[in-house]
Scaffold this motif. Structure first.
Motif, PDB file in Angstrom:
ATOM      1  N   SER A 488       0.859  -1.185   0.000  1.00 37.53           N
ATOM      2  CA  SER A 488       0.000   0.000   0.000  1.00 37.53           C
ATOM      3  C   SER A 488       0.900   1.240   0.000  1.00 37.53           C
ATOM      4  N   TYR A 489       0.283   2.413  -0.037  1.00 35.90           N
ATOM      5  CA  TYR A 489       1.088   3.634  -0.088  1.00 35.90           C
ATOM      6  C   TYR A 489       1.710   3.946   1.276  1.00 35.90           C
ATOM      7  N   ASP A 490       2.877   4.574   1.250  1.00 34.73           N
ATOM      8  CA  ASP A 490       3.509   5.034   2.488  1.00 34.73           C
ATOM      9  C   ASP A 490       3.050   6.465   2.765  1.00 34.73           C
ATOM     10  N   THR A 491       3.002   6.839   4.011  1.00 34.00           N
ATOM     11  CA  THR A 491       2.499   8.165   4.397  1.00 34.00           C
ATOM     12  C   THR A 491       3.492   8.846   5.333  1.00 34.00           C
ATOM     13  N   ILE A 492       3.935  10.039   4.928  1.00 31.09           N
ATOM     14  CA  ILE A 492       4.781  10.833   5.836  1.00 31.09           C
ATOM     15  C   ILE A 492       4.024  12.042   6.368  1.00 31.09           C
ATOM     16  N   ALA A 493       2.871  12.351   5.742  1.00 34.02           N
ATOM     17  CA  ALA A 493       2.055  13.477   6.211  1.00 34.02           C
ATOM     18  C   ALA A 493       0.630  13.296   5.714  1.00 34.02           C
ATOM     19  N   ASN A 494      -0.322  13.608   6.585  1.00 33.21           N
ATOM     20  CA  ASN A 494      -1.738  13.604   6.210  1.00 33.21           C
ATOM     21  C   ASN A 494      -2.200  15.040   5.974  1.00 33.21           C
ATOM     22  N   SER A 498      -8.295  17.045   0.451  1.00 39.31           N
ATOM     23  CA  SER A 498      -7.945  16.088  -0.598  1.00 39.31           C
ATOM     24  C   SER A 498      -7.664  16.831  -1.901  1.00 39.31           C
ATOM     25  N   ILE A 499      -6.548  16.523  -2.536  1.00 41.25           N
ATOM     26  CA  ILE A 499      -6.166  17.121  -3.813  1.00 41.25           C
ATOM     27  C   ILE A 499      -6.608  16.178  -4.925  1.00 41.25           C
ATOM     28  N   PRO A 500      -7.342  16.662  -5.925  1.00 39.57           N
ATOM     29  CA  PRO A 500      -7.793  15.791  -7.019  1.00 39.57           C
ATOM     30  C   PRO A 500      -6.619  15.051  -7.662  1.00 39.57           C
ATOM     31  N   PHE A 501      -6.806  13.761  -7.889  1.00 38.24           N
ATOM     32  CA  PHE A 501      -5.829  12.863  -8.511  1.00 38.24           C
ATOM     33  C   PHE A 501      -4.591  12.620  -7.634  1.00 38.24           C
ATOM     34  N   TYR A 502      -4.501  13.274  -6.488  1.00 36.61           N
ATOM     35  CA  TYR A 502      -3.338  13.090  -5.615  1.00 36.61           C
ATOM     36  C   TYR A 502      -3.728  12.409  -4.314  1.00 36.61           C
ATOM     37  N   GLY A 503      -4.754  12.912  -3.650  1.00 37.07           N
ATOM     38  CA  GLY A 503      -5.198  12.308  -2.409  1.00 37.07           C
ATOM     39  C   GLY A 503      -5.068  13.238  -1.221  1.00 37.07           C
ATOM     40  N   ASP A 504      -5.260  12.671  -0.046  1.00 33.07           N
ATOM     41  CA  ASP A 504      -5.234  13.469   1.183  1.00 33.07           C
ATOM     42  C   ASP A 504      -4.011  13.163   2.035  1.00 33.07           C
TER      43      ASP A 504
END
Length: 635
Positions: A488-494, A498-504
């Motif tokens: 799955s994706y890694d997350t360094i900041a939430n 939400s940015i379109p096509f990018y995510g939150d």
């Protein structure tokens, strides 16, 4: 005020009604055979409760339409049931006519069978949890429906989902057998039989009828409706939904799929198996004999990730059941477990083909090279390190391709002054310029195609790995550095929005991969531009290639922010290695003076044109003659 008098006709009516009720109650008293059968059923129930691996969960949910709190029916209820269900009213008169569940644990999953409908009401995989540490459920809270629709000889249309089965649990060696019987008498019934093997995800399942040849109307279709909604298990339901798909094998060895996105349906002949794939977990029905004329459908349930957070897709299959010799006799396998090629291969049914490793050569590369290689490396290395080592091995294997590309560009760079002179000399005769250009390149052993073809060889590897990482079950919930789960994706900041096509959220591996791609493209594009001859239109070409230097990293940044971090890790390491290989080739392997000397030697040797070159020259000559003829006609 008129005095009320009791009418004689009313008195006679009341007496007759009372007499009829007394007669009905007398007729409905159980016979000695029925009393004995009921005692036998109660004894079987007591015996079943003694099984150590079985837990009885009585939800005590009774319906007002047919049942009393004790499961017993009074005379009027029995008459109503008889009118409604015919011979199958017997099943609703038994003590099992409640919403009770039977629970069995095999080690790999915990199963619950519900009396009403007779099928699985819950499948919990005991060895796995989802992204939020909740146990993995494939069947729960009514997300699955399993119903046989059939007609009776007395013109009723019945559904097994509305009828009550009688459960029993027994042992067959080390296996546990769960029998769910829909009875019309003690000897006549429709049975769902489940044989559960320890530590095995495949259930031996059969549907059989006994003594129903005079009750079920075999001249009309008997249809099994099997539906299931995929339960979300991953952080990103949209990403998970990309790899959630109904796949089936038919006509012995053909593998096909319904649409990945949106809604789709199909009618298929000779189905060997049906897979309701939910990314890393699957529910698969495997038929002993090919299923005829199966209508399958898939409905996408994810339109908005912020709203549609529970289910991914709704799968449905309508399977005709044969009524041969006055009986139903179907034997299948039911797989509930991980979408792991190593496990699926053990069943020797080509079930691993339900995993989207890529079509054609791409799938072959994954199955023949990358899967065995990664299994070997991850057997003694941490998973993140295994990805890096595999990337290094792949890049070393393909380093000769980079060498060929760079050597071709170096030759074209050396020939550039001569090519520019040819184009300047024949600026008014493009055909002559092209012919002399091809002749010079042929003599020097340099061609733009010699740089493109090695690059094309990398595409199958690139696409194969693009399909490998998101489907590699071994990467699921394996951590590396700051990534909690390489699948799955890694997350360094939430992000608070939400940015379109990018995510939150912000993923770091895609950022690193984008930076590496930027520098790699800057190096390769500069080399390509230096090797290209000067000609009209080149400023526009240069501008477009300059834009690509910035566009490709941005595409990586946005597209891979929600993808498997293992894939982004691969691209990051791969591009770093590519930059290193290019620097080594440029500074330590390719000597432009030696290349120039070889070109001069090659130019002096007589060079014959091959068939392709001769054909190209002929086509160019014909095109030039046609152009001259058109110009003469215009004059």
């Amino acid at each position: 005020m008129e005095e009320k008098k009791l009418d004689i006709n009313s008195i006679i009516g009341f007496i007759l009604i009372f007499g009829i009720l007394i007669w009905i109650m007398y007729q409905q008293q159980p016979t000695e055979e029925e009393i004995a059968a009921q005692k036998k059923a109660e004894a079987e129930k007591v015996e079943a409760e003694k099984q150590p691996e079985v837990v009885k969960e009585d939800t005590a949910v009774t319906t007002a339409e047919d049942y009393s709190n004790t499961g017993q029916l009074d005379s009027l209820q029995q008459v109503a049931l008889q009118n409604k269900l015919g011979a199958f009213a017997y099943a609703s008169s038994l003590p099992s006519a409640t919403d009770e569940e039977t629970t069995v644990n095999t080690g790999v999953f915990e199963l619950k069978f519900k009396n009403k409908g007779g099928h699985l009401s819950q499948v919990k995989l005991t060895q796995f949890v989802d992204y939020d540490s909740v146990p993995i459920y494939l069947v729960k809270d009514g997300n699955s429906k399993f119903n046989i629709n059939f007609a009776t000889t007395d013109n009723r249309i019945l559904n097994t989902r509305d009828l009550y089965f009688q459960p029993s649990v027994s042992k067959s060696g080390d296996n546990t057998v769960v029998s769910m019987r829909l009875k019309v008498s003690e000897s006549d019934y429709l049975e769902y039989r489940y044989e559960l093997k320890p530590e095995d995800y495949m259930i031996d399942f059969s549907i059989k009828s006994e003594g129903l040849d005079g009750i079920i109307n075999g001249s009309q279709e008997i249809i099994l409706d099997w539906e299931q909604k995929g339960i979300r298990h991953a952080k990103s339901i949209s990403y998970e939904n990309r790899y959630t798909r109904l796949t089936y094998m038919h006509e012995e060895d053909k593998i096909d799929k319904l649409g990945q996105m949106g809604d789709d349906n199909e009618t298929v002949e000779d189905v060997e198996w049906l897979s309701y794939r939910q990314h890393f977990f699957s529910t698969i029905l495997v038929a002993d004999d090919p299923l005829k004329n199966v209508a399958i459908s898939s409905k996408d349930l994810v339109e908005d990730e912020e709203v549609d957070t529970l289910y991914t897709k709704l799968y449905a299959s309508k399977i005709p059941l044969e009524f041969k010799g006055g009986a139903i006799n179907e034997t299948w396998g039911m797989y509930y477990g991980p979408t792991d090629s190593n496990i699926l291969k053990t069943y020797d049914k080509s079930l691993e083909e339900s995993i989207p490793f890529g079509w054609g050569i791409f799938g072959w590369i994954n199955k023949a090279i990358f899967i065995p290689l990664f299994n070997f490396l991850s057997g003694f290395l941490p998973y993140g390190i295994a990805i890096i080592v595999m990337t290094i091995l792949v890049k070393i294997l393909l380093s000769f391709v980079q060498y060929k590309q760079f050597l071709s560009q170096a030759k074209m760079k050396i020939l550039k002054p001569e090519l520019d002179a040819i184009r300047k000399k024949h600026k008014d005769n493009k055909l002559k310029a092209q012919q002399e250009t091809m002749a010079l390149q042929n003599k020097a052993g340099a061609s733009p195609l010699s740089g493109c073809l090695p690059g094309l060889m990398q595409i199958p590897v690139f696409y194969a790995l693009f399909m490998f990482f998101p489907t590699a079950f071994a990467l699921r919930q394996k951590s590396f550095l700051w990534a909690d789960d390489l699948s799955s994706y890694d997350t360094i900041a939430n992000l608070p929005f939400s940015i379109p096509f990018y995510g939150d959220h912000v993923s770091l591996f895609p950022i690193l991969a984008a930076i590496a791609i930027f520098f790699y493209m800057k190096m390769t594009t500069g080399q390509q531009m230096a090797s290209q001859p000067t000609q009209e239109g080149m400023p526009d070409m240069a501008k477009m290639m300059k834009y690509m230097i910035y566009f490709s990293p941005l595409l990586m940044l946005f597209f891979f922010n929600n993808y498997a971090s293992g894939l982004s890790l691969y691209y990051f390491v791969s591009n770093l290695i590519s930059i290193g290989i290019m620097l080594v080739i440029k500074n330590y392997i390719i000597d432009e003076e030696k290349v120039l000397a070889k070109i001069e030697v090659s130019k002096k040797k007589p060079k014959k044109q091959n068939k392709f070159q001769r054909k190209m020259a002929e086509m160019m000559e014909q095109a030039e003659q046609q152009k001259k003829a058109q110009q003469k006609r215009k004059k």
